[in-house]
Scaffold this motif. Structure first.
Motif, PDB file in Angstrom:
ATOM      1  N   ASP A   1       0.849  -1.186   0.000  1.00  0.00           N
ATOM      2  CA  ASP A   1       0.000   0.000   0.000  1.00  0.00           C
ATOM      3  C   ASP A   1       0.885   1.236   0.000  1.00  0.00           C
ATOM      4  OD1 ASP A   1      -2.563  -1.206   0.068  1.00  0.00           O
ATOM      5  OD2 ASP A   1      -2.347  -1.606   2.209  1.00  0.00           O
ATOM      6  N   VAL A   2       0.580   2.171  -0.881  1.00  0.00           N
ATOM      7  CA  VAL A   2       1.330   3.417  -0.982  1.00  0.00           C
ATOM      8  C   VAL A   2       0.338   4.571  -0.874  1.00  0.00           C
ATOM      9  CG1 VAL A   2       3.238   2.401  -2.276  1.00  0.00           C
ATOM     10  CG2 VAL A   2       1.261   3.245  -3.517  1.00  0.00           C
ATOM     11  N   PRO A   3       0.808   5.809  -0.684  1.00  0.00           N
ATOM     12  CA  PRO A   3      -0.104   6.908  -0.339  1.00  0.00           C
ATOM     13  C   PRO A   3      -1.304   7.101  -1.261  1.00  0.00           C
ATOM     14  CG  PRO A   3       2.147   7.591   0.051  1.00  0.00           C
ATOM     15  CD  PRO A   3       2.230   6.235  -0.592  1.00  0.00           C
ATOM     16  N   LEU A   4      -1.140   6.927  -2.549  1.00  0.00           N
ATOM     17  CA  LEU A   4      -2.257   7.155  -3.472  1.00  0.00           C
ATOM     18  C   LEU A   4      -2.816   5.853  -4.048  1.00  0.00           C
ATOM     19  CD1 LEU A   4      -1.054  10.347  -5.392  1.00  0.00           C
ATOM     20  CD2 LEU A   4      -2.648  10.190  -3.483  1.00  0.00           C
ATOM     21  N   GLY A   5      -2.522   4.743  -3.402  1.00  0.00           N
ATOM     22  CA  GLY A   5      -3.058   3.485  -3.917  1.00  0.00           C
ATOM     23  C   GLY A   5      -2.227   2.290  -3.507  1.00  0.00           C
ATOM     24  N   SER A   6      -1.837   1.501  -4.492  1.00  0.00           N
ATOM     25  CA  SER A   6      -1.067   0.292  -4.221  1.00  0.00           C
ATOM     26  C   SER A   6      -0.246  -0.076  -5.441  1.00  0.00           C
ATOM     27  CB  SER A   6      -2.002  -0.876  -3.868  1.00  0.00           C
ATOM     28  OG  SER A   6      -2.858  -1.185  -4.963  1.00  0.00           O
ATOM     29  N   ILE A   7       0.752  -0.924  -5.217  1.00  0.00           N
ATOM     30  CA  ILE A   7       1.517  -1.514  -6.306  1.00  0.00           C
ATOM     31  C   ILE A   7       1.692  -2.984  -5.980  1.00  0.00           C
ATOM     32  CG2 ILE A   7       3.751  -0.864  -5.263  1.00  0.00           C
ATOM     33  CD1 ILE A   7       4.824  -0.588  -8.168  1.00  0.00           C
ATOM     34  N   ASN A   8       1.519  -3.836  -6.981  1.00  0.00           N
ATOM     35  CA  ASN A   8       1.635  -5.266  -6.712  1.00  0.00           C
ATOM     36  C   ASN A   8       2.152  -6.024  -7.920  1.00  0.00           C
ATOM     37  OD1 ASN A   8      -0.551  -7.308  -7.991  1.00  0.00           O
ATOM     38  ND2 ASN A   8      -1.442  -5.246  -7.898  1.00  0.00           N
ATOM     39  N   SER A   9       2.778  -7.131  -7.630  1.00  0.00           N
ATOM     40  CA  SER A   9       3.139  -8.129  -8.635  1.00  0.00           C
ATOM     41  C   SER A   9       2.952  -9.481  -7.967  1.00  0.00           C
ATOM     42  CB  SER A   9       4.583  -7.939  -9.109  1.00  0.00           C
ATOM     43  OG  SER A   9       4.915  -8.908 -10.083  1.00  0.00           O
ATOM     44  N   MET A  10       1.703  -9.885  -7.859  1.00  0.00           N
ATOM     45  CA  MET A  10       1.349 -11.048  -7.053  1.00  0.00           C
ATOM     46  C   MET A  10       1.758 -12.376  -7.690  1.00  0.00           C
ATOM     47  SD  MET A  10       0.019  -9.744  -4.354  1.00  0.00           S
ATOM     48  CE  MET A  10      -0.790 -11.132  -3.566  1.00  0.00           C
ATOM     49  N   GLY A  11       1.632 -12.467  -9.017  1.00  0.00           N
ATOM     50  CA  GLY A  11       1.967 -13.726  -9.669  1.00  0.00           C
ATOM     51  C   GLY A  11       0.880 -14.783  -9.550  1.00  0.00           C
ATOM     52  N   LEU A  12      -0.354 -14.360  -9.386  1.00  0.00           N
ATOM     53  CA  LEU A  12      -1.507 -15.255  -9.336  1.00  0.00           C
ATOM     54  C   LEU A  12      -1.421 -16.349  -8.270  1.00  0.00           C
ATOM     55  CD1 LEU A  12      -2.444 -15.770 -13.094  1.00  0.00           C
ATOM     56  CD2 LEU A  12      -3.856 -14.737 -11.324  1.00  0.00           C
ATOM     57  N   PRO A  13      -1.138 -15.995  -7.025  1.00  0.00           N
ATOM     58  CA  PRO A  13      -1.225 -17.018  -5.980  1.00  0.00           C
ATOM     59  C   PRO A  13      -2.679 -17.455  -5.814  1.00  0.00           C
ATOM     60  CG  PRO A  13      -1.066 -14.847  -4.990  1.00  0.00           C
ATOM     61  CD  PRO A  13      -0.879 -14.653  -6.478  1.00  0.00           C
TER      62      PRO A  13
END
Length: 311
Positions: free
Chosen positions: A60-72
């Motif tokens: 979670d970052v101030p204006l939203g989120s960043i992710n690279s989940m890889g489809l767990p």
């Protein structure tokens, strides 16, 4: 006031989780079923269980989120067993999300769903930008059409597709022309905006581990892009193909804007991750307040009626 008709069902409100958020396990999905969400969707599944990318993979970052989940996920049988049973025990409609690692895998999973007792809506995710080395089907228009042609040769249950964001009006035209050829139930737009980069200045490094820090953006960052995609497809698709609006919904106003652009249902991701399932009651209440101030007694009174500046 918030009742919504979708797939021959009346939903108490248009709010759902976005696949991937609060839906990995049966326990999490039961919490969604007991929340004020109008419906909910499972984690996007593959044929077999996947551990996904190494952590940290969601921040979670101030204006939203960043992710690279890889489809767990826990594999199709885990989720299919759950939805087949849950659909007989709850009035909250369930959507079943799949995201195969190949077109062949998607076909195999859809064949399995077609043969199952599940009679709800399936969501085919054609936008999986977080799997290293795997391109997005939805950015290959020829492959998208080829995939849909194969699917509708046998699949007869309600089917929607989840799309990545598009950034060129010509691409809206091209993709809509393809989608209008098929009996799709809906289009879900958008998935995260792919390949963003967020930096921890103190450490002088990226904040997620996979892909050297590149990941999909969600939350407030992407709302204008999400609204543009909702509007772009609402004005181009056959009226029989509904829109699920996803991206940047944090409050009642955001929900109102998605509906005004033409969405019928709304999915919440980043803010659900931050706030938990109580968010559905809050946003529903805020949306009702906005509608009351504006004098709207139902969503259908303003859905899709975004005005252009014509003077």
């Amino acid at each position: 006031m918030l009742q919504t008709n979708f797939v021959n069902h009346t939903f108490e409100n248009p709010l759902m989780n976005a696949s991937g958020i609060h839906c990995m396990t049966v326990e999490e999905m039961k919490e969604l079923a007991n929340s004020k969400a109008g419906a909910y969707v499972t984690k996007s599944t593959t044929l077999k269980e996947r551990a996904g990318n190494p952590s940290p993979r969601y921040v979670d970052v101030p204006l939203g989120s960043i992710n690279s989940m890889g489809l767990p996920n826990l594999g199709i049988d885990y989720y299919l067993d759950y939805v087949s049973e849950a659909q007989t025990k709850t009035e909250t409609p369930i959507f079943f999300s799949i995201a195969g690692m190949s077109v062949a895998e998607n076909i195999e999973m859809l064949e399995k769903i077609q043969a199952s007792d599940f009679h709800g809506v399936t969501e085919l995710n054609l936008s999986c930008p977080n799997v290293p080395g795997k391109p997005q089907v939805a950015y290959d228009f020829d492959l998208t059409e080829e995939t849909l042609e194969k699917i509708f040769a046998f699949f007869t249950k309600p089917l929607g597709i989840k799309l990545p964001p598009y950034f060129d009006l010509a691409h809206f035209d091209q993709m809509a022309a393809i989608l209008n050829k098929y009996p799709l139930t809906y289009v879900n737009t958008i998935n995260s905006v792919g390949n963003g980069l967020y930096i921890d200045v103190d450490k002088e490094q990226v904040v997620i581990k996979p892909k050297d820090g590149f990941g999909g953006l969600g939350g407030e960052y992407i709302k204008p892009t999400a609204l543009a995609n909702v509007r772009g497809f609402y004005t181009r698709l056959n009226p029989s193909i509904k829109i699920i609006g996803t991206g940047g919904i944090r409050n009642g106003q955001d929900a109102f804007e998605h509906l005004l652009c033409g969405a019928t249902m709304l999915q919440i991701g980043t803010e659900l991750h931050k706030e938990g399932p109580a968010i559905f009651e809050r946003i529903a209440s805020e949306l009702e307040d906005i509608m009351e101030v504006k004098g709207y007694k139902s969503i259908d009174e303003f859905r899709g009626k975004l005005r252009s500046i014509t003077d």
